[in-house]
Every structure is written in structure tokens, then in C-alpha cells.
Design a protein around this motif. Sequence first.
Motif, PDB file in Angstrom:
ATOM      1  N   PHE A  96      -2.292 -11.327   3.183  1.00 42.80           N
ATOM      2  CA  PHE A  96      -2.111 -11.443   1.943  1.00 42.80           C
ATOM      3  C   PHE A  96      -1.052 -10.042   3.085  1.00 42.80           C
ATOM      4  CE2 PHE A  96      -1.578  -6.828  -0.001  1.00 42.80           C
ATOM      5  CZ  PHE A  96      -0.996  -7.579  -1.841  1.00 42.80           C
ATOM      6  N   PRO A 102       4.860  -7.496  -2.546  1.00 46.50           N
ATOM      7  CA  PRO A 102       3.836  -8.556  -1.790  1.00 46.50           C
ATOM      8  C   PRO A 102       3.561  -9.981  -1.395  1.00 46.50           C
ATOM      9  CG  PRO A 102       3.140  -7.418  -3.882  1.00 46.50           C
ATOM     10  CD  PRO A 102       4.224  -7.392  -3.161  1.00 46.50           C
ATOM     11  N   HIS A 132     -12.074  -5.263   0.693  1.00 44.51           N
ATOM     12  CA  HIS A 132     -11.339  -4.132   1.953  1.00 44.51           C
ATOM     13  C   HIS A 132     -12.728  -3.643   2.270  1.00 44.51           C
ATOM     14  CE1 HIS A 132      -9.516  -4.428   5.361  1.00 44.51           C
ATOM     15  NE2 HIS A 132     -10.274  -4.037   6.188  1.00 44.51           N
ATOM     16  N   ASP A 189      -0.548  -9.650  -7.927  1.00 43.19           N
ATOM     17  CA  ASP A 189       0.903  -8.665  -8.285  1.00 43.19           C
ATOM     18  C   ASP A 189       0.485  -7.098  -6.795  1.00 43.19           C
ATOM     19  OD1 ASP A 189      -1.547  -6.667  -8.867  1.00 43.19           O
ATOM     20  OD2 ASP A 189      -0.731  -6.140 -10.526  1.00 43.19           O
ATOM     21  N   GLY A 190      -0.817  -7.324  -6.177  1.00 44.85           N
ATOM     22  CA  GLY A 190      -0.417  -6.619  -4.702  1.00 44.85           C
ATOM     23  C   GLY A 190      -1.042  -5.215  -5.524  1.00 44.85           C
ATOM     24  N   THR A 202      -7.667  -5.010  -3.772  1.00 43.66           N
ATOM     25  CA  THR A 202      -6.159  -5.200  -4.563  1.00 43.66           C
ATOM     26  C   THR A 202      -6.559  -6.606  -4.803  1.00 43.66           C
ATOM     27  OG1 THR A 202      -5.338  -4.773  -1.723  1.00 43.66           O
ATOM     28  CG2 THR A 202      -4.359  -6.507  -2.982  1.00 43.66           C
ATOM     29  N   PRO A 251     -18.432   3.788  10.645  1.00 38.56           N
ATOM     30  CA  PRO A 251     -18.752   3.359  12.786  1.00 38.56           C
ATOM     31  C   PRO A 251     -20.261   3.007  12.722  1.00 38.56           C
ATOM     32  CG  PRO A 251     -17.631   5.293  12.840  1.00 38.56           C
ATOM     33  CD  PRO A 251     -17.644   5.326  11.038  1.00 38.56           C
ATOM     34  N   GLN A 281      -3.415  -1.690  -6.270  1.00 38.91           N
ATOM     35  CA  GLN A 281      -5.212  -1.736  -5.466  1.00 38.91           C
ATOM     36  C   GLN A 281      -5.788  -0.437  -5.850  1.00 38.91           C
ATOM     37  OE1 GLN A 281      -2.292  -1.085  -1.578  1.00 38.91           O
ATOM     38  NE2 GLN A 281      -3.287  -3.060  -0.594  1.00 38.91           N
ATOM     39  N   TYR A 295     -14.791  -0.909   4.489  1.00 38.38           N
ATOM     40  CA  TYR A 295     -14.731   0.272   4.982  1.00 38.38           C
ATOM     41  C   TYR A 295     -16.165   0.474   5.578  1.00 38.38           C
ATOM     42  CZ  TYR A 295      -9.456  -1.301   5.245  1.00 38.38           C
ATOM     43  OH  TYR A 295      -8.213  -1.061   4.735  1.00 38.38           O
ATOM     44  N   ARG A 341     -12.105   7.541   5.708  1.00 39.39           N
ATOM     45  CA  ARG A 341     -12.588   7.276   6.900  1.00 39.39           C
ATOM     46  C   ARG A 341     -12.948   8.583   8.260  1.00 39.39           C
ATOM     47  NH1 ARG A 341     -12.776   2.306   7.714  1.00 39.39           N
ATOM     48  NH2 ARG A 341     -12.548   2.127  10.846  1.00 39.39           N
ATOM     49  N   PHE A 392      -8.568  -9.300  -3.285  1.00 40.06           N
ATOM     50  CA  PHE A 392      -9.659  -8.955  -2.337  1.00 40.06           C
ATOM     51  C   PHE A 392      -9.986  -7.557  -1.297  1.00 40.06           C
ATOM     52  CE2 PHE A 392      -9.213  -7.016   2.589  1.00 40.06           C
ATOM     53  CZ  PHE A 392      -9.570  -8.620   2.625  1.00 40.06           C
ATOM     54  N   ALA A 420       4.584   1.245   1.288  1.00 40.72           N
ATOM     55  CA  ALA A 420       5.752   2.100   0.438  1.00 40.72           C
ATOM     56  C   ALA A 420       5.440   2.290  -1.031  1.00 40.72           C
ATOM     57  CB  ALA A 420       6.839   1.017   0.361  1.00 40.72           C
ATOM     58  N   GLU A 432       2.553  -6.727   2.342  1.00 43.27           N
ATOM     59  CA  GLU A 432       2.714  -5.528   1.811  1.00 43.27           C
ATOM     60  C   GLU A 432       3.303  -4.944   1.968  1.00 43.27           C
ATOM     61  OE1 GLU A 432      -0.988  -3.636   0.090  1.00 43.27           O
ATOM     62  OE2 GLU A 432      -2.464  -4.242   1.766  1.00 43.27           O
ATOM     63  N   PRO A 433       3.995  -4.350   1.392  1.00 45.21           N
ATOM     64  CA  PRO A 433       4.734  -3.006   2.513  1.00 45.21           C
ATOM     65  C   PRO A 433       4.047  -2.056   2.779  1.00 45.21           C
ATOM     66  CG  PRO A 433       5.679  -3.235   0.407  1.00 45.21           C
ATOM     67  CD  PRO A 433       5.217  -4.214   0.504  1.00 45.21           C
ATOM     68  N   LEU A 489      -2.987   5.184   1.255  1.00 41.51           N
ATOM     69  CA  LEU A 489      -3.063   4.866   3.131  1.00 41.51           C
ATOM     70  C   LEU A 489      -4.089   6.357   3.607  1.00 41.51           C
ATOM     71  CD1 LEU A 489      -3.458   3.167   5.964  1.00 41.51           C
ATOM     72  CD2 LEU A 489      -0.727   3.945   5.873  1.00 41.51           C
ATOM     73  N   MET A 531       1.152  -1.548  -0.483  1.00 42.94           N
ATOM     74  CA  MET A 531      -0.143  -0.068  -0.134  1.00 42.94           C
ATOM     75  C   MET A 531       0.882   1.170  -0.274  1.00 42.94           C
ATOM     76  SD  MET A 531      -2.757   1.274   2.269  1.00 42.94           S
ATOM     77  CE  MET A 531      -2.440  -0.500   3.371  1.00 42.94           C
ATOM     78  N   THR A 532       0.728   1.799  -0.683  1.00 47.05           N
ATOM     79  CA  THR A 532       1.693   3.431  -0.430  1.00 47.05           C
ATOM     80  C   THR A 532       1.096   4.461   0.192  1.00 47.05           C
ATOM     81  OG1 THR A 532       0.223   4.478  -2.113  1.00 47.05           O
ATOM     82  CG2 THR A 532       1.794   2.946  -3.635  1.00 47.05           C
ATOM     83  N   PRO A 533       1.505   4.875   0.949  1.00 52.77           N
ATOM     84  CA  PRO A 533       1.197   6.380   1.663  1.00 52.77           C
ATOM     85  C   PRO A 533       0.324   7.079   1.218  1.00 52.77           C
ATOM     86  CG  PRO A 533       3.828   5.737   1.844  1.00 52.77           C
ATOM     87  CD  PRO A 533       3.425   5.145   0.551  1.00 52.77           C
ATOM     88  N   SER A 568     -15.742  -7.738   3.748  1.00 51.78           N
ATOM     89  CA  SER A 568     -14.753  -7.450   3.522  1.00 51.78           C
ATOM     90  C   SER A 568     -14.459  -9.672   2.630  1.00 51.78           C
ATOM     91  CB  SER A 568     -13.445  -7.360   4.738  1.00 51.78           C
ATOM     92  OG  SER A 568     -13.338  -6.219   4.722  1.00 51.78           O
ATOM     93  N   LEU A 607      -5.000 -10.144  -5.958  1.00 55.83           N
ATOM     94  CA  LEU A 607      -4.235 -10.396  -5.420  1.00 55.83           C
ATOM     95  C   LEU A 607      -2.944 -11.116  -5.746  1.00 55.83           C
ATOM     96  CD1 LEU A 607      -7.220 -12.574  -2.998  1.00 55.83           C
ATOM     97  CD2 LEU A 607      -5.085 -10.640  -2.013  1.00 55.83           C
TER      98      LEU A 607
END
Lengths: 236, 107
Positions: free
Chosen positions: B102, B76, A68, A27-28, A23, A73, A30, A70, A13, A66, B107, B104-105, A6, A1-3, A55, A25
Motif C-alpha cells: 500500500f 493512494p 498495522h 480508499d486509504g 487503513t 518494544p 485511516q 504497533y 509509541r 490493513f 500529506a 500513500e502520501p 503520524l 497518512m496525515t501528518p 499486522s 484499503l
Amino acid sequence: MTPALLAALAEARAAKQPVVLATRLPDGAQWLLPDPAQPAALNAAAAHALEEDTSGTVKLDGTDWFLHAYTPPLRLIVVGAVHIAQALVPFASEVGFAVTVVDPRRAFASDERFPNVTVRTDWPDEAMAALGPDSRTAVVTLTHDPKLDDPALDRALRSDAFYIGALGSRRTHAARLGRLAALGHDPAALARIKGPVGLDLEAVTAPEIGLSIAAELVAARRGSPLAPARPAARAA
Amino acid sequence: MTGDVEDVLAQAAAWRDAGEQVAIATVTETWGSSPRPAGSQMAVTKSGRMAGSVSGGCIEGAVADAALRTMETGAPQLLDFGVTNERAWEVGLACGGKVKVFVEPLA
């Protein structure tokens, strides 16, 4: 995940916006959904995940994703900034509810008594109109005072709140149901109110009662057999 | 407070802001009596700090090892733990469930 991703997720949220982090899966890679730039099938799967509040992994065009979910609340509206409310609020917060305490009596509804919680001092009917309880909201009345509890319960019954509970003995509750019936609520609607509130733990102290209410909120949320039976739809 | 997932991600972001190398592990699928649902997360730093969980404690060690590899390679990984998998016994998934994680970094 890149900053950056995130940060975008954290922002969504904080704005209480329902989003899905998708995601791919193998190759990750997102994406944050909904995103009109992404395939319709992926957006549809994300919308379904949010609706179900679940999820999981889905296969689209032979590729595992995947999703996820969110979701914002769950909310709990507590009417009555009383001692039992002080005990209930931390339990409810811990199990994931964003809590608002409503009590126009300022001596009760002080920030000192309720740190880190949203406290409103308007009248319950005004507060309920402003808060707009929905299907992810629970309402619990604790004042024992019909002037405060009844307007809140009246509003709650006209909403999609997934749980409505009222503190008071069986006799108090029967009298309360009579007053609410006079406001036009039929027996099916009145059956939505759990009274006495909370799971039957033979609770005595305020923390025990707070725990029993929080436990019932979890049971209702998770569809446990311990939860009060839920009439299909609201009457109004 | 709105549940533990947000706390784990907030913790991951805070660690990264403090200059740590961070990886995030997420449960993507479960079967049987897995203790934590899909979406449960754990953050791990290169220095060995951990937040959150992806099981009742049975596979956290193995996931942390995988997280270190992911931080080194940047790639990942999708990990598979279950009773049908010999490795699962080694890491002790005693609950009898199966789970995919899963990693993952950040980054």
C-alpha cells in the motif's frame, strides 16, 4: 497518512501504548485504534492483532482493511553490568529490545560503559519489582554472584518473563538451581531458566557470547526450534 | 532503538518537516517466501531519498516509481507483486513470493 495521524502514532509509541493503525484499503482512510467511536468489529480485530503482535489484512463487511499492529518494544533486563553485558546490549538493541542494565556496583554500572541504555544501580530484587517483567520481557543474569543473580532469578521465575537465562557453567548452574529450589521453586519452574545462557555457538569472546545470547532471544521470541523448550505456565 | 518500522516513520516525518514531499509504502499481505513481513515499511521522497524496505530489494524500484505517482496525484495505491503477475518478473521478484504493498502520501 496525515501528518497529524503520524504524530499521534509517534506519541502513542513514545508512551509505550499498544495501538493499531487501521487503513481502509479501497480508499486509504485511516484510524488509530482502539477508538470507541469506531465499529466494535474493527476494534475487536485490532485487539486481536495486538494480542498476536501481527499486522495483516482482514475483511470486515466485505471491505479489506490493513491493520498495522504497533506493540511496545520487547524488554530485556540484564543483571550484571559486566563485560559480556557491554557486548550483549548493542546486539539486543539492534534486534528490537529496550534494554535495562541492573547492577548496584556503581563502578560497573556507569553511563560511560553503557551509553544510550537505561542503567539502574538498585539491588536486583528491588529493580525487578520496579520493572515488573511481563510476557514481553526477557531476563538475563550475568554477574556469577549469587547475591545478585539469585534474587533476580527468583523474581523472574515469579513473573511471566518469556525468557530467563543465567550465565555460568553447568556446575555453577546446578548449584544455582539447588539454591533456588530452597526458595520454593519446583523443577518445572526451574526448567524455565536457560543455563548456560545463549545458543551453543562454542562462543569464547565476550562479543561471541553476547551474540549467542541475542540470537537465543530472537529464537525464543520467534518460537524457533533452537529456542529452549518453554514450560506451559509459571508455577507461582 | 525499537525496530526499523519506527525509524522509517520517524525518517518520513523528519523529511516532511524539512520540506520534502514524502510517500510511505507498507507491506499489507504476503504469501510464500516473501522476505519482509506485513507491516514492513519504506519511505520515499520526491527528491529520490529512500529509507526502509518492503522486500529483499527486488521491488523497491517499482515501489519508488509508484510512490512518485502517488505524490503527484495524492491518491493512494495498492500494488500487487507476485510470480503469477507478468510485471513481477519485470521487476524481478526472484524470491518466488507474492506481496501487496500500500502506497500513500504523507500529506
